[in-house]
Design an enzyme around this catalytic site. Sequence first.
Site, PDB file in Angstrom:
ATOM      1  CD  GLU A 102       8.261 -29.792  42.598  1.00 21.05           C
ATOM      2  OE1 GLU A 102       9.210 -29.236  41.858  1.00 21.05           O
ATOM      3  OE2 GLU A 102       7.217 -29.162  43.051  1.00 21.05           O
ATOM      4  CB  CYS A 115       5.988 -30.119  52.717  1.00 20.92           C
ATOM      5  SG  CYS A 115       4.926 -29.573  51.690  1.00 20.92           S
ATOM      6  CB  CYS A 122      -3.862 -28.339  42.465  1.00 24.29           C
ATOM      7  SG  CYS A 122      -5.360 -27.913  43.386  1.00 24.29           S
ATOM      8  CB  CYS A 126      -5.425 -20.815  44.164  1.00 23.81           C
ATOM      9  SG  CYS A 126      -6.537 -21.797  44.787  1.00 23.81           S
ATOM     10  CB  CYS A 129      -1.333 -21.454  44.069  1.00 24.55           C
ATOM     11  SG  CYS A 129      -0.708 -23.268  43.940  1.00 24.55           S
ATOM     12  CB  CYS A 349       4.107 -21.831  50.429  1.00 26.66           C
ATOM     13  SG  CYS A 349       4.077 -22.670  51.829  1.00 26.66           S
TER      14      CYS A 349
HETATM   15  N1  SAH Z   1      -4.231 -27.529  48.115  1.00 27.04           N
HETATM   16  C1  SAH Z   1      -4.084 -27.236  49.524  1.00 27.04           C
HETATM   17  C2  SAH Z   1      -2.682 -27.776  50.036  1.00 27.04           C
HETATM   18  C3  SAH Z   1      -1.301 -27.002  49.283  1.00 27.04           C
HETATM   19  S1  SAH Z   1      -0.777 -26.452  50.796  1.00 27.04           S
HETATM   20  C4  SAH Z   1      -4.498 -25.830  50.099  1.00 27.04           C
HETATM   21  O1  SAH Z   1      -4.312 -24.994  49.205  1.00 27.04           O
HETATM   22  O2  SAH Z   1      -4.424 -25.575  51.304  1.00 27.04           O
HETATM   23  C5  SAH Z   1       0.081 -24.921  50.165  1.00 27.04           C
HETATM   24  C6  SAH Z   1      -0.254 -23.683  50.859  1.00 27.04           C
HETATM   25  O3  SAH Z   1       0.717 -22.843  50.288  1.00 27.04           O
HETATM   26  C7  SAH Z   1      -1.792 -23.283  50.656  1.00 27.04           C
HETATM   27  O4  SAH Z   1      -1.909 -22.431  51.932  1.00 27.04           O
HETATM   28  C8  SAH Z   1      -1.483 -22.272  49.512  1.00 27.04           C
HETATM   29  O5  SAH Z   1      -2.546 -21.421  49.359  1.00 27.04           O
HETATM   30  C9  SAH Z   1      -0.028 -21.622  49.715  1.00 27.04           C
HETATM   31  N2  SAH Z   1       0.325 -20.938  48.622  1.00 27.04           N
HETATM   32  C10 SAH Z   1       0.052 -21.382  47.452  1.00 27.04           C
HETATM   33  N3  SAH Z   1       0.806 -20.563  46.394  1.00 27.04           N
HETATM   34  C11 SAH Z   1       1.578 -19.761  47.320  1.00 27.04           C
HETATM   35  C12 SAH Z   1       2.533 -18.787  46.838  1.00 27.04           C
HETATM   36  N4  SAH Z   1       2.795 -18.537  45.642  1.00 27.04           N
HETATM   37  N5  SAH Z   1       3.262 -17.941  47.925  1.00 27.04           N
HETATM   38  C13 SAH Z   1       2.881 -18.570  49.291  1.00 27.04           C
HETATM   39  N6  SAH Z   1       2.004 -19.365  49.617  1.00 27.04           N
HETATM   40  C14 SAH Z   1       1.171 -19.976  48.603  1.00 27.04           C
HETATM   41 FE1  SF4 Z   2      -4.575 -26.090  44.701  1.00 28.05          FE
HETATM   42 FE2  SF4 Z   2      -2.558 -24.245  44.940  1.00 28.05          FE
HETATM   43 FE3  SF4 Z   2      -5.121 -23.646  45.401  1.00 28.05          FE
HETATM   44 FE4  SF4 Z   2      -3.770 -25.318  47.201  1.00 28.05          FE
HETATM   45  S1  SF4 Z   2      -3.324 -23.252  46.634  1.00 28.05           S
HETATM   46  S2  SF4 Z   2      -5.925 -25.554  46.156  1.00 28.05           S
HETATM   47  S3  SF4 Z   2      -2.657 -26.471  45.722  1.00 28.05           S
HETATM   48  S4  SF4 Z   2      -4.181 -24.361  43.496  1.00 28.05           S
END
Ligand code: SAH
Ligand code: SF4
Length: 362
Positions: A102, A115, A122, A126, A129, A349
């Site tokens: 995406e 973006c 991934c 987390c 996420c 995000c």
């Molecule tokens: N893996 C990298 C790049 C992804 S950036 C990282 O984690 O930094 C995407 C951003 O959105 C990251 O800051 C992530 O933590 C945040 N994010 C992930 N899931 C989310 C959610 N459900 N709601 C809001 N932010 C979220």
């Molecule tokens: Fe991976 Fe989502 Fe964690 Fe970023 S926030 S490192 S995309 S699992």
Amino acid sequence: MHKGINIQNISDYKINLLDLNRKEIELFLASLGAKKFVTEQLMKWIYNYNCSNFDLMSNLKKDMRKKISEKSYVFASDFTEEKVSYDGTIKWITSIDKQKIETIYIPEKKRATLCVSSQIGCSLKCTFCATGQQGFNRNLKVSEIISQIWQANKKLKEKNNNIITNIVFMGMGEPLLNLNNVISAIKIILDKNGFGLSKRRITLSTSGIVPALDKLSKKIDVSLAISLHAPNDFIRNSIMPINKKYNIQSFLNSVSQYLKGSHANRGGVTVEYVMLSGINDSNKNAEELANILKKIPSKINLIPWNFFKNANFVCSSNNRINIFANILRKKGFNTTIRKNRGQDINAACGQLTGEIINRIKN
Ligand code: SAH
Ligand code: SF4
């Protein structure tokens, strides 16, 4: 040079030029006996004019065009789906080997941000996420990262939309776990005959892969965003498993080192902090956060958590987020609350899930 460059199904031996940065194109062309300036001409056609057809590259000599086309091609996977949000955000999906990646376009008054994704899925899991919960399939190739920008440019030109002014590696995946390809892609984005963006306008977001961040600081200078999301190891361990490997202190030490050598981050690193009700959003948590960031030039971006199916979180209330922000502001931190864009099309995000078919268990 050609090693490791995995070609799409067009030919068994040709190189996709979107896999190569300037230095590599130079080497490739030299092997065909071309002069150095041909690199610039070729890159201009590919990146300025979105041209993938060598026959149209009229200022290149015919026999050179022939030689180039015998050994290479320009192929950008096309978007297979497009969803436009009421707020102008566009989500594009590319299907690659039955997987989906995406790419999100976010227009604002004075800029337009793209973006991009760096991996399919991934591996870091987390808990808040959607991408992390989907699992991991594979790294994207340089050409697959570059294709997202190339195709977006093409579509935006056709639609007469604002051109891309900023690129953020905040789509699917952890960019530092696909370091070499991401660095090569960034070189193309920075190149004046590539996409020509300045280093301040490229942001890489990471959850804290410390050795890779140390390596990045020796290779390339771009704006850095860090997914911190917790003010102490206890909370971070519980929502970001990677913290058990690289804890907050080691992450922040590495960030400090990066900042020391960086011109792109003069305003400091951007700290991303997702607001999870009852988990990381108390007044005490805000104080703790201010404390751990005391020595690090930073701007804090509070991200209201975006819902996805089967998730066990609740986003903090607006009131809570405002109180949290004000505590940080009183401590002198430039603190913003991220606006949610494209939520109606699941482009916000952490809502990027693609469809991970061959999930790799880890
Ligand atoms: N893996 C990298 C790049 C992804 S950036 C990282 O984690 O930094 C995407 C951003 O959105 C990251 O800051 C992530 O933590 C945040 N994010 C992930 N899931 C989310 C959610 N459900 N709601 C809001 N932010 C979220
Ligand atoms: Fe991976 Fe989502 Fe964690 Fe970023 S926030 S490192 S995309 S699992």
